[in-house]
Design a protein around this motif. Structure first.
Motif, PDB file in Angstrom:
ATOM      1  N   UNK A  12      -8.470  -5.393   3.422  1.00  0.00           N
ATOM      2  CA  UNK A  12      -7.291  -5.124   4.302  1.00  0.00           C
ATOM      3  C   UNK A  12      -6.541  -6.464   4.435  1.00  0.00           C
ATOM      4  N   UNK A  13      -5.154  -6.106   4.726  1.00  0.00           N
ATOM      5  CA  UNK A  13      -4.191  -7.355   4.536  1.00  0.00           C
ATOM      6  C   UNK A  13      -3.327  -6.858   5.893  1.00  0.00           C
ATOM      7  N   UNK A  14      -3.318  -7.616   6.981  1.00  0.00           N
ATOM      8  CA  UNK A  14      -2.486  -7.400   7.922  1.00  0.00           C
ATOM      9  C   UNK A  14      -1.708  -8.718   8.380  1.00  0.00           C
ATOM     10  N   UNK A  15      -0.505  -8.480   9.087  1.00  0.00           N
ATOM     11  CA  UNK A  15       0.250  -9.558   9.820  1.00  0.00           C
ATOM     12  C   UNK A  15       0.709  -9.316  10.751  1.00  0.00           C
ATOM     13  N   UNK A  16       0.993 -10.367  11.637  1.00  0.00           N
ATOM     14  CA  UNK A  16       1.745 -10.043  12.909  1.00  0.00           C
ATOM     15  C   UNK A  16       3.337 -10.137  12.542  1.00  0.00           C
ATOM     16  N   UNK A  31       0.919  -5.303  11.732  1.00  0.00           N
ATOM     17  CA  UNK A  31       1.308  -4.328  10.695  1.00  0.00           C
ATOM     18  C   UNK A  31       0.280  -4.501   9.500  1.00  0.00           C
ATOM     19  N   UNK A  32      -0.035  -3.445   8.998  1.00  0.00           N
ATOM     20  CA  UNK A  32      -1.029  -3.390   7.535  1.00  0.00           C
ATOM     21  C   UNK A  32      -0.250  -3.319   6.457  1.00  0.00           C
ATOM     22  N   UNK A  34       2.330 -14.050   0.550  1.00  0.00           N
ATOM     23  CA  UNK A  34       1.324 -14.072  -0.552  1.00  0.00           C
ATOM     24  C   UNK A  34       1.180 -15.150  -1.416  1.00  0.00           C
ATOM     25  N   UNK A  35       0.156 -15.311  -2.190  1.00  0.00           N
ATOM     26  CA  UNK A  35       0.235 -16.324  -3.164  1.00  0.00           C
ATOM     27  C   UNK A  35       1.402 -16.285  -3.820  1.00  0.00           C
ATOM     28  N   UNK A  36       1.901 -17.268  -4.318  1.00  0.00           N
ATOM     29  CA  UNK A  36       3.271 -17.392  -5.136  1.00  0.00           C
ATOM     30  C   UNK A  36       3.232 -16.277  -6.254  1.00  0.00           C
TER      31      UNK A  36
END
Length: 153
Positions: free
Chosen positions: A40-44, A52-53, A93-95
């Motif tokens: 799962x990848x989330x961020x604020x 947000x997912x 994300x990674x480059x």
């Protein structure tokens, strides 16, 4: 500029599209490998503070929309938040994954949304997503050869 890049830029638009699609298939492979590393990848989102997912299916849906030339699955609207978040540094994300994400986004913008996107940007981003940047010329040359041989789309 390399002769392979010049060869690409000299192609007619339908062949450039085939090259773009072939290279973005490779970019989608990079995205898919990245997904295998995360569950799962989330961020604020910093403006409102909401969590947000990341929509893992968005790049593959965007590639399909670019192939068909239609946005039947709301890809344009679905891209609004993550693109803004990437530009605000809320989502990182990674480059190489970032290049893959942007290559597919720009492919979608050009072929499904009808925006003006420089042909070389898509090529450059897709090649930058690859695992072996030392082989960019060979990869582009192979995509051009494939486009010339492939039946019309």
């Amino acid at each position: 500029m390399s002769s392979t890049a010049e060869d690409f830029l000299a192609l007619q638009p339908p062949l450039k599209r085939k090259v773009h699609l072939a290279l973005c298939e490779l970019a989608l492979d990079r995205w898919t490998h990245f997904l295998a590393e995360v569950r799962v990848l989330t961020y604020v989102e910093s403006v409102c503070g909401t969590v947000q997912q990341v929509d893992f299916k968005l790049p593959s849906d965007a590639l399909e929309a670019a192939k068909s030339g239609r946005d039947d699955s709301g890809v344009g609207q679905r891209y609004e938040e993550p693109i803004a978040a990437m530009q605000d540094d809320d989502l990182e994300f990674p480059p190489d994954v970032e290049f893959a994400y942007y290559a597919i986004y720009n492919l979608f913008q050009k072929y499904a949304a009808g925006d003006v996107v420089d042909d070389w940007i898509i090529v450059n981003q897709a090649l930058s997503a690859g695992p072996d940047r030392g082989k960019c010329t060979e990869i582009l040359d192979a995509a051009i050869s494939f486009a010339r041989r492939a039946p019309p789309i």
